[in-house]
Design an enzyme around this catalytic site. Structure first.
Site, PDB file in Angstrom:
ATOM      1  N   GLN A 185       0.792  -1.222   0.000  1.00 53.44           N
ATOM      2  CA  GLN A 185       0.000   0.000   0.000  1.00 53.44           C
ATOM      3  C   GLN A 185       0.831   1.281   0.000  1.00 53.44           C
ATOM      4  O   GLN A 185       0.319   2.335  -0.354  1.00 53.44           O
ATOM      5  CB  GLN A 185      -0.952  -0.005   1.199  1.00 53.44           C
ATOM      6  CG  GLN A 185      -1.983  -1.117   1.105  1.00 53.44           C
ATOM      7  CD  GLN A 185      -2.901  -1.152   2.305  1.00 53.44           C
ATOM      8  OE1 GLN A 185      -2.601  -1.782   3.308  1.00 53.44           O
ATOM      9  NE2 GLN A 185      -4.028  -0.466   2.224  1.00 53.44           N
ATOM     10  N   HIS A 237      -2.273  -5.785 -12.834  1.00 57.01           N
ATOM     11  CA  HIS A 237      -1.738  -5.535 -14.179  1.00 57.01           C
ATOM     12  C   HIS A 237      -2.549  -6.284 -15.222  1.00 57.01           C
ATOM     13  O   HIS A 237      -2.721  -5.808 -16.335  1.00 57.01           O
ATOM     14  CB  HIS A 237      -0.251  -5.894 -14.244  1.00 57.01           C
ATOM     15  CG  HIS A 237       0.593  -4.732 -13.829  1.00 57.01           C
ATOM     16  ND1 HIS A 237       1.135  -3.835 -14.715  1.00 57.01           N
ATOM     17  CD2 HIS A 237       0.937  -4.288 -12.592  1.00 57.01           C
ATOM     18  CE1 HIS A 237       1.778  -2.885 -14.052  1.00 57.01           C
ATOM     19  NE2 HIS A 237       1.671  -3.147 -12.756  1.00 57.01           N
ATOM     20  N   ASP A 263       2.050   0.222  -8.007  1.00 57.86           N
ATOM     21  CA  ASP A 263       3.368   0.310  -8.648  1.00 57.86           C
ATOM     22  C   ASP A 263       4.246   1.386  -8.004  1.00 57.86           C
ATOM     23  O   ASP A 263       5.443   1.181  -7.812  1.00 57.86           O
ATOM     24  CB  ASP A 263       3.230   0.652 -10.138  1.00 57.86           C
ATOM     25  CG  ASP A 263       2.758  -0.539 -10.954  1.00 57.86           C
ATOM     26  OD1 ASP A 263       2.466  -1.592 -10.359  1.00 57.86           O
ATOM     27  OD2 ASP A 263       2.669  -0.402 -12.199  1.00 57.86           O
ATOM     28  N   ARG A 302       3.994   0.347  12.778  1.00 57.96           N
ATOM     29  CA  ARG A 302       3.657  -0.974  12.243  1.00 57.96           C
ATOM     30  C   ARG A 302       3.773  -0.939  10.717  1.00 57.96           C
ATOM     31  O   ARG A 302       3.111  -0.141  10.051  1.00 57.96           O
ATOM     32  CB  ARG A 302       2.223  -1.350  12.646  1.00 57.96           C
ATOM     33  CG  ARG A 302       1.797  -2.666  12.032  1.00 57.96           C
ATOM     34  CD  ARG A 302       0.386  -3.085  12.446  1.00 57.96           C
ATOM     35  NE  ARG A 302       0.053  -4.287  11.691  1.00 57.96           N
ATOM     36  CZ  ARG A 302      -1.110  -4.520  11.118  1.00 57.96           C
ATOM     37  NH1 ARG A 302      -2.095  -3.657  11.204  1.00 57.96           N
ATOM     38  NH2 ARG A 302      -1.300  -5.626  10.442  1.00 57.96           N
ATOM     39  N   HIS A 335       1.209  -9.285   4.992  1.00 54.96           N
ATOM     40  CA  HIS A 335       0.050  -8.395   4.804  1.00 54.96           C
ATOM     41  C   HIS A 335      -0.377  -8.467   3.334  1.00 54.96           C
ATOM     42  O   HIS A 335      -0.220  -7.515   2.576  1.00 54.96           O
ATOM     43  CB  HIS A 335       0.410  -6.969   5.221  1.00 54.96           C
ATOM     44  CG  HIS A 335      -0.787  -6.071   5.459  1.00 54.96           C
ATOM     45  ND1 HIS A 335      -0.980  -5.352   6.618  1.00 54.96           N
ATOM     46  CD2 HIS A 335      -1.872  -5.773   4.693  1.00 54.96           C
ATOM     47  CE1 HIS A 335      -2.107  -4.662   6.548  1.00 54.96           C
ATOM     48  NE2 HIS A 335      -2.667  -4.892   5.376  1.00 54.96           N
ATOM     49  N   ASN A 387      -1.777 -10.450   8.836  1.00 58.68           N
ATOM     50  CA  ASN A 387      -2.786  -9.409   8.948  1.00 58.68           C
ATOM     51  C   ASN A 387      -4.121  -9.919   8.409  1.00 58.68           C
ATOM     52  O   ASN A 387      -4.239 -10.280   7.237  1.00 58.68           O
ATOM     53  CB  ASN A 387      -2.386  -8.179   8.120  1.00 58.68           C
ATOM     54  CG  ASN A 387      -3.465  -7.103   8.192  1.00 58.68           C
ATOM     55  OD1 ASN A 387      -3.698  -6.525   9.252  1.00 58.68           O
ATOM     56  ND2 ASN A 387      -4.158  -6.846   7.089  1.00 58.68           N
ATOM     57  N   GLU A 388      -5.119  -9.974   9.278  1.00 58.98           N
ATOM     58  CA  GLU A 388      -6.504 -10.235   8.910  1.00 58.98           C
ATOM     59  C   GLU A 388      -6.739 -11.517   8.111  1.00 58.98           C
ATOM     60  O   GLU A 388      -7.067 -11.476   6.921  1.00 58.98           O
ATOM     61  CB  GLU A 388      -7.076  -9.042   8.147  1.00 58.98           C
ATOM     62  CG  GLU A 388      -7.022  -7.760   8.943  1.00 58.98           C
ATOM     63  CD  GLU A 388      -7.814  -6.616   8.316  1.00 58.98           C
ATOM     64  OE1 GLU A 388      -8.141  -6.704   7.124  1.00 58.98           O
ATOM     65  OE2 GLU A 388      -8.087  -5.639   9.014  1.00 58.98           O
ATOM     66  N   ASN A 442      -7.816  -5.445  14.673  1.00 61.56           N
ATOM     67  CA  ASN A 442      -8.135  -4.384  13.714  1.00 61.56           C
ATOM     68  C   ASN A 442      -9.636  -4.144  13.794  1.00 61.56           C
ATOM     69  O   ASN A 442     -10.421  -5.060  13.549  1.00 61.56           O
ATOM     70  CB  ASN A 442      -7.804  -4.815  12.274  1.00 61.56           C
ATOM     71  CG  ASN A 442      -6.313  -4.971  12.033  1.00 61.56           C
ATOM     72  OD1 ASN A 442      -5.498  -4.742  12.935  1.00 61.56           O
ATOM     73  ND2 ASN A 442      -5.954  -5.358  10.822  1.00 61.56           N
ATOM     74  N   TYR A 470     -12.881  -1.377  12.853  1.00 66.80           N
ATOM     75  CA  TYR A 470     -13.312  -0.152  12.170  1.00 66.80           C
ATOM     76  C   TYR A 470     -14.775   0.194  12.367  1.00 66.80           C
ATOM     77  O   TYR A 470     -15.142   1.353  12.270  1.00 66.80           O
ATOM     78  CB  TYR A 470     -13.058  -0.284  10.661  1.00 66.80           C
ATOM     79  CG  TYR A 470     -11.602  -0.186  10.281  1.00 66.80           C
ATOM     80  CD1 TYR A 470     -10.997   1.050  10.087  1.00 66.80           C
ATOM     81  CD2 TYR A 470     -10.819  -1.334  10.123  1.00 66.80           C
ATOM     82  CE1 TYR A 470      -9.658   1.149   9.738  1.00 66.80           C
ATOM     83  CE2 TYR A 470      -9.478  -1.242   9.775  1.00 66.80           C
ATOM     84  CZ  TYR A 470      -8.899  -0.002   9.586  1.00 66.80           C
ATOM     85  OH  TYR A 470      -7.575   0.109   9.243  1.00 66.80           O
ATOM     86  N   GLU A 498      -5.141  -1.751  14.212  1.00 65.02           N
ATOM     87  CA  GLU A 498      -5.712  -0.848  13.212  1.00 65.02           C
ATOM     88  C   GLU A 498      -7.037  -0.294  13.711  1.00 65.02           C
ATOM     89  O   GLU A 498      -7.835  -1.014  14.318  1.00 65.02           O
ATOM     90  CB  GLU A 498      -5.987  -1.557  11.875  1.00 65.02           C
ATOM     91  CG  GLU A 498      -4.782  -1.810  11.032  1.00 65.02           C
ATOM     92  CD  GLU A 498      -5.113  -2.450   9.687  1.00 65.02           C
ATOM     93  OE1 GLU A 498      -6.175  -2.135   9.115  1.00 65.02           O
ATOM     94  OE2 GLU A 498      -4.306  -3.280   9.235  1.00 65.02           O
TER      95      GLU A 498
HETATM   96  C1  BGC Z   1      -6.446  -3.637   6.129  1.00 62.91           C
HETATM   97  C2  BGC Z   1      -5.678  -2.480   5.545  1.00 62.91           C
HETATM   98  C3  BGC Z   1      -6.644  -1.498   4.927  1.00 62.91           C
HETATM   99  C4  BGC Z   1      -7.558  -1.001   6.011  1.00 62.91           C
HETATM  100  C5  BGC Z   1      -8.475   0.133   5.626  1.00 62.91           C
HETATM  101  C6  BGC Z   1      -7.730  -3.260   6.816  1.00 62.91           C
HETATM  102  O1  BGC Z   1      -8.695  -4.215   6.571  1.00 62.91           O
HETATM  103  O2  BGC Z   1      -5.611  -4.365   6.982  1.00 62.91           O
HETATM  104  O3  BGC Z   1      -4.749  -2.967   4.642  1.00 62.91           O
HETATM  105  O4  BGC Z   1      -6.029  -0.481   4.243  1.00 62.91           O
HETATM  106  O5  BGC Z   1      -8.344  -2.088   6.442  1.00 62.91           O
HETATM  107  O6  BGC Z   1      -9.321  -0.167   4.584  1.00 62.91           O
END
Ligand code: BGC
Length: 491
Positions: free
Chosen positions: A40, A60, A73, A98, A144, A188-189, A329, A331, A399
């Site tokens: 990323q 690609h 890229d 991280r 990741h 990760n996840e 993580n 959100y 996260e």
């Molecule tokens: C991921 C990240 C992502 C973030 C926000 C998470 O699920 O680990 O790579 O950018 O969410 O969308």
């Protein structure tokens, strides 16, 4: 008269809650950080001997997968601009950073035993040294999402030989950097890797083995996690003195209606989504409800064996307690309710879970990513749920963040930081949860997977139209900096 008393009572409540919160501070050893991942931010996708990852390959070959037809890229060009990133980290005052190590940059062909790319090693080695020189601890995610394409060509996470390939990669980075890296995250996840990568086909490698891929992939991944954890424990932990965990994503689920059935649905979806990976790492096996439901649904579908693989007794023992901390993580929060049998296609993870999770129109939604809703109390409840169910393991929030469009005046991200950190403070001080740190996603605006560069999640804006990838701190950067500095919230 009654009305008057009510107003006074609620004013008193608001003032008390407010003053309690402002008297709380983050413990001295609480770690503040920001998070990122290699694909990323790094760019330099084809430089210095790096191999091809499933993301390079997929985007690609099929640029339309991403909303703005972009890819990683160049991304933030952190492979070249890392010194600037370190200055931004230093000025922010974080204790940890991280980041992830790109597997194809270290082992271009991916395979166990194959050549190590010295230029890739040098890049991370210098980066780690410079972080440490600024008193910032590296928190390294070993995987990741950027699997070497060669390994995908032989099935990727669906082929159990990948466990040995992963072990080779993970042990290589531990040997190379473990003298300086003391905090490791194996994956990760897993849920995103497996459900979206191998069952729903919405993340690389974009495969559609619905209801089958998700479990095969999770099974191999969990065994790989357990094996590297035990290797680390046996061979490196005493000399390197580090700790290792896994970063698991989970939303929180509220019952859609205030009734027992929806409460049960909320618990069930949590056990399916979070529980699929957290439960084995803590207890050694999948949650009983997953095993029962998937076994019986598979049978009804005519499969001769369950779509959910079984761990051997030895594997269970290896997995049980295979963590020093749990990375979380988080959100968003959603509303849960049971659905009718014909609601989802079969076979699928969603069908197996039997629950739908939908947004609540009265919660604040992100304009850039409408499914993301700001419900800080959800994080607090999730932390308490983990504490109560699993004997209060140490949790590192690896996260949390907020999606916006472009712009430096990011008030909604500031609300997110204040809100979620308030929830963390209450979880620590009022609920007794062992939260050991918080790492915000992300330092920089970066390549947000299928959201490309339209979705912005950084504390620092990056100008992706400028070849210099100019970095400009947003308002939220200053707010977070102040919180880190005072170890308190100004709420
Ligand atoms: C991921 C990240 C992502 C973030 C926000 C998470 O699920 O680990 O790579 O950018 O969410 O969308």
């Amino acid at each position: 008269m009654q009305w008057y008393i009510c107003v006074l009572a609620s004013m008193w409540l608001i003032l008390t809650v407010h003053s309690e919160l402002s008297s709380y501070s983050f413990p001295e050893d609480f770690a503040f950080g920001v998070s990122s991942s290699a694909y990323q931010i790094e760019g330099a996708a084809f430089e210095d001997g790096k191999g091809i990852s499933i993301w390079d390959f997929s985007l690609h070959n099929n640029p339309d997968l991403v909303s703005d037809r972009s890819n990683g890229d160049v991304a933030c060009d952190s492979y070249h601009k890392w010194k600037e990133d370190i200055q931004l980290l230093k000025n922010l005052g974080v204790n940890v950073y991280r980041f992830s190590i790109s597997w194809p940059r270290i082992i271009p062909s991916g395979y166990k035993g194959s050549t190590i790319n010295q230029k890739g090693v040098d890049f991370y080695s210098t980066f780690i040294d410079e972080l440490l020189a600024e008193n910032i601890l590296p928190l390294v995610t070993i995987y990741h999402w950027d699997l070497p394409q060669n390994l995908q060509d032989k099935g990727g996470w669906l082929n159990e030989t990948i466990i040995d390939d992963y072990l080779y990669f993970a042990e290589t980075v531990i040997q190379l950097f473990g003298d300086r890296v003391k905090h490791w995250i194996t994956f990760n996840e897993p849920f995103y890797i497996c459900e979206y990568g191998y069952s729903e086909g919405s993340l690389a490698p974009f495969l559609n083995e619905s209801g089958v891929g998700v479990y095969k992939c999770s099974h191999n991944l969990l065994i790989a996690h357990g094996r590297i954890y035990r290797e680390y424990e046996k061979k490196y932990k005493t000399t390197q003195k580090g700790i290792m965990g896994i970063a698991i994503n989970s939303g929180w689920f509220e019952p859609k209606e205030d009734n027992d059935s929806d409460r049960e649905a909320a618990e069930q979806i949590l056990l399916f989504s979070l529980g699929m990976h957290l439960h084995p790492v803590i207890t050694g096996n999948y949650p009983a409800i997953m095993i029962e439901r998937i076994d019986s649904i598979s049978k009804a579908e005519g499969y001769t064996q369950s779509r959910l693989p079984k761990f051997t007794e030895k594997e269970k023992e290896m997995l049980r307690g295979s963590f020093d901390f749990i990375g979380l993580n988080h959100y968003s929060t959603a509303l849960a309710t049971f659905v009718d049998a014909d609601f989802y296609n079969q076979p699928s993870f969603s069908y197996d879970s039997g629950v739908s999770a939908t947004p609540n129109p009265s919660w604040e939604s992100s304009i850039a990513q409408p499914g993301m809703q700001m419900v800080p109390e959800g994080l607090r409840k999730l932390l308490v749920w983990i504490k109560d169910r699993y004997q209060n393991p140490p949790v590192l929030i690896t996260e949390n963040g907020w999606a916006t469009g472009e712009g430096l005046n990011d008030e909604s991200r500031i609300r997110c930081i204040n809100g979620y950190l308030s929830a963390v403070l209450k979880a620590i001080h009022e609920d007794g949860c062992r939260v050991i740190g918080y790492s915000h996603w992300s330092l920089l605006d970066n390549f947000e997977w299928l959201g490309g560069y339209r979705i912005r999640m950084g504390l620092v804006e990056v100008d992706f139209n400028n070849t210099e990838r100019t970095r400009t701190p947003k308002k939220s950067y200053e707010v977070y900096k102040k919180i880190i500095d005072s170890r308190k919230l100004d709420v």
